[in-house]
Design an enzyme around this catalytic site. Structure first.
Site, PDB file in Angstrom:
ATOM      1  CG  ASP A 179      -0.670  -0.641   8.606  1.00  0.00           C
ATOM      2  OD1 ASP A 179      -1.436   0.214   9.090  1.00  0.00           O
ATOM      3  OD2 ASP A 179       0.484  -0.385   8.218  1.00  0.00           O
ATOM      4  N   GLY A 205       3.668  -1.581   4.214  1.00  0.00           N
ATOM      5  CA  GLY A 205       2.786  -2.578   4.800  1.00  0.00           C
ATOM      6  C   GLY A 205       3.049  -4.001   4.367  1.00  0.00           C
ATOM      7  CB  SER A 225       0.360  -7.068   2.662  1.00  0.00           C
ATOM      8  OG  SER A 225      -0.395  -7.515   1.554  1.00  0.00           O
ATOM      9  N   GLY A 230       4.757  -6.603   5.661  1.00  0.00           N
ATOM     10  CA  GLY A 230       4.547  -7.635   6.672  1.00  0.00           C
ATOM     11  C   GLY A 230       3.085  -7.793   7.030  1.00  0.00           C
ATOM     12  CB  ALA A 256       9.303  -0.029   2.396  1.00  0.00           C
ATOM     13  N   GLY A 257       7.462   1.221   4.965  1.00  0.00           N
ATOM     14  CA  GLY A 257       6.210   1.939   5.157  1.00  0.00           C
ATOM     15  C   GLY A 257       5.162   1.560   4.135  1.00  0.00           C
ATOM     16  CE  LYS A 312       0.689   1.117   4.581  1.00  0.00           C
ATOM     17  NZ  LYS A 312       1.402   2.339   5.064  1.00  0.00           N
ATOM     18  N   PRO A 368       9.947  -4.475  -0.179  1.00  0.00           N
ATOM     19  CG  PRO A 368      11.183  -2.773  -1.170  1.00  0.00           C
ATOM     20  CD  PRO A 368       9.848  -3.438  -1.222  1.00  0.00           C
TER      21      PRO A 368
END
Length: 333
Positions: free
Chosen positions: A139, A103, A107, A105, A100-101, A12, A97
């Site tokens: 998230d 999400g 997801s 993990g 990274a911000g 995302k 990656p």
């Protein structure tokens, strides 16, 4: 069913991210738009009869994962809560990656819950998976919901929205950033007000607290109806990322990545707590709403769509991404 292969787990982008308050327990209250994009991990699941849960990483993984990552924690939590005697071999092809911000993990955890819910014949409804997912991370419910969303609370209050087709250049520096470190930074500023965009609901902190106690998912929340003015407002560069300044101070490579995209496409913004940044393509507008550069780079791709990759630091991850219509697993629960 003994196996499920080729299960996607998309990333995302935060099109904006405002910090609008803080709960008594220390968690920050946010407002954001989460947009699903086509940069994705892929997972494969094979059922085991001995109850064991194991993860096998692909050789081309973008990063070395911790031994007990979110997808294993999700599988273990679902197994424990359901009383299931089955286990699983989980094969993870990691492309998003880490740090990274984006999400990645969360997801992976959401796709694991949806896939094992089927593989183990549990037939849990989405609302039950949503509650379990929230215990894993703020998230995770977003990826379970399967829709772009206007997000509030700590990330668990989801208002599904539709987004137009958009294309982004996404650039992830080599350095990763700890979310905890960013949220504890003295440079973190709170937005003066909640998002007031035509078509968006304006919520105050009391409403946040009330909604948090009730719980919400993108399947049962009332959809946010964005009128034309509301859509135009955020596409024309609404808002900012309140986490970007502390990230820039902590990670000089974020500044470098932002400068690269600004020079190439005329706009740039960080997603989540970083360190990945993105530029919006083909709309001719900067995140601050001003016109993109009309000489040289104009926010559009050249005939050679990968020409902008030339000269990037070799340890940066870069990709052209597009918005998904919906999560590929939407409707799995």
């Amino acid at each position: 069913m003994h196996a499920i292969y080729d299960v996607p787990a998309p990333a995302k982008l935060n099109l904006f991210l405002h910090v609008v308050g803080k709960r008594p327990d220390g968690y920050h209250l946010l407002q954001s738009i989460f947009a699903l994009i086509d940069w994705a991990d892929t997972l494969h699941f094979e059922r085991r009869s001995d109850g064991q849960l194991t993860r096998h990483d692909g050789a081309d993984a973008s990063a070395i994962l911790p031994a007990d990552d979110l997808c294993l924690r999700a599988a273990r939590a679902l197994q424990a809560q359901s009383g299931c005697n089955y286990g699983a071999d989980i094969h993870l092809e990691k492309r998003i990656p880490a740090g990274a911000g984006m999400g990645g993990g969360s997801s992976d955890a959401a796709s694991t819950l949806l896939a094992l819910n089927r593989l183990w014949d549990l037939n849990w409804p989405l609302e039950k998976l949503f509650s379990l997912g929230l215990s894993l991370g703020a998230d995770v419910p977003f990826f379970l919901g399967g829709r772009h969303a206007f997000v509030e609370g700590i990330g668990e209050i989801l208002h599904p929205i539709d987004l137009p087709q958009m294309t982004f250049a996404v650039l992830k520096p080599a350095q990763s950033i700890s979310t905890q470190q960013i949220f504890s930074s003295p440079l973190l500023a709170r937005s003066n007000s909640v998002a007031i965009v035509a078509g968006f609901p304006a919520h105050n902190e009391a409403q946040h607290t009330n909604e948090k106690s009730q719980g919400s998912s993108s399947e049962n929340a009332k959809p946010v109806e964005l009128n034309e003015q509301g859509i135009a407002s955020f596409l024309n560069g609404f808002g900012r990322n309140d986490l970007q300044k502390p990230a820039e101070a902590h990670c000089p490579e974020v500044v470098q990545a932002l400068q690269i995209l600004e020079a190439e496409f005329g706009n740039s913004r960080m997603t989540g707590s970083g360190s990945a940044v993105f530029a919006r393509l083909n709309d001719g507008l900067r995140p601050d709403g001003l016109p993109a550069k009309q000489t040289g780079k104009s926010g559009t791709l050249s005939s050679d769509k990968n020409s902008w990759l030339d000269g990037l630091p070799s340890n940066f991850h870069a990709r052209i991404c597009r918005c998904l219509d919906r999560h590929p697993l939407h409707g799995w629960a």
